[in-house]
Design a protein around this motif. Structure first.
Motif: not given
Length: 116
Positions: A34, A36, A66, A69-70, A72
């Motif tokens: 991700t 993040g 997708r 909800r993430s 990648v």
């Protein structure tokens, strides 16, 4: 791969953070990461990373998918192989057999130590 695609890929990789992102995603393999996780691993601010991910995505070197909800991100190894093949297709003075070891070589990635 054509010349314009090669130039886009080389331009995308010609910046330190983007090169680091691509190499990190190569190490992550097919699972990807991700934004993040990439941001945390490379200590890059999210808004800055977003710009770099966009450049890499437009060049075709990474892909966003997708998952729930993430989003990648994963390295597109086939595109990198296409770039390397494009760069080496005319190598060795018209004797492509000399380049065969390079063209067919697969990089050996370092194994991350288990930290569990």
């Amino acid at each position: 791969m054509d010349k314009n695609n090669a130039l886009d890929a080389l331009a995308a990789l010609g910046q330190e953070t983007r090169l680091d992102v691509f190499r990190l995603l190569v190490r992550a393999g097919g699972e990807g990461m991700t934004a993040g996780a990439v941001s945390e691993a490379l200590q890059v601010r999210a808004n800055t990373l977003s710009t770099h991910l966009g450049v890499l995505s437009r060049s075709g070197l990474i892909e966003a998918e997708r998952k729930g909800r993430s989003i990648v991100y994963s390295a597109q190894i086939g595109v990198m192989q296409g770039l390397v093949n494009y760069l080496l297709e005319d190598c060795c003075g018209g004797n492509p057999d000399l380049c065969a070891p390079v063209m067919g070589a697969r990089p050996v990635l370092p194994v991350e130590p288990d930290r569990s």
